[in-house]
Design a protein around this motif. Structure first.
Motif: not given
Length: 108
Positions: A21-26, A49-51, A61-62, A83-84
Motif C-alpha cells: 500500500a505504501l509503494l502504491e501510495a508513493i 519502511l522504504v529503506e 524500490a523507490v 514487486l507490486i
C-alpha cells in the motif's frame, strides 16, 4: 472471505499489504511524505519502511529527489513496480483459490 498475503523474500525481508500500500501510495502521490499522509502514517515510519524494502530487495524500490524550494519527490523503480505486480498476482491467485474452496461441496 478476504485473503491477506505476506511474501518472504530470499533476503529474509518480508512484504505484506502495508508495504505494498505504501509503494502504491508513493506512485500515486509522487512523494514519500504525500504517501504517508494518505495512509495516516508518520513520515519517519514511511521512510523507514522504504529503506527496509530497499534492503530486502537488494536494490532501490523507490528513487527519491531531495526536498527544497521546488520540493522533493519520489517515484517507483522498475523493482518497486515489479514487486507490486508480483504481490498482486500472488494475492489474486490466493483469493481465487479461497473463493473456490469456500464454494466447494460439503462446505458450510
Amino acid at each position: 472471505m478476504r485473503v491477506s498475503i505476506r511474501l518472504d523474500l530470499p533476503s529474509g525481508g518480508r512484504v505484506g499489504p502495508g508495504k505494498i500500500a505504501l509503494l502504491e501510495a508513493i506512485a500515486e502521490a509522487g512523494s514519500i511524505a504525500g504517501a504517508a499522509r494518505a495512509l495516516g502514517m508518520s513520515y519517519p515510519r514511511a521512510w523507514g519502511l522504504v529503506e527496509a524494502l530497499d534492503a530486502a530487495l537488494g536494490t532501490a524500490a523507490v528513487t527519491r529527489a531531495p526536498g527544497g524550494q521546488r520540493g522533493g519527490g519520489a517515484t517507483l523503480t522498475a523493482a518497486g513496480h515489479a514487486l507490486i505486480a508480483r504481490y498482486r498476482t500472488v494475492e489474486a491467485a490466493a483469493q481465487r483459490e479461497a473463493q473456490r474452496e469456500e464454494g466447494a461441496p460439503g462446505e458450510g
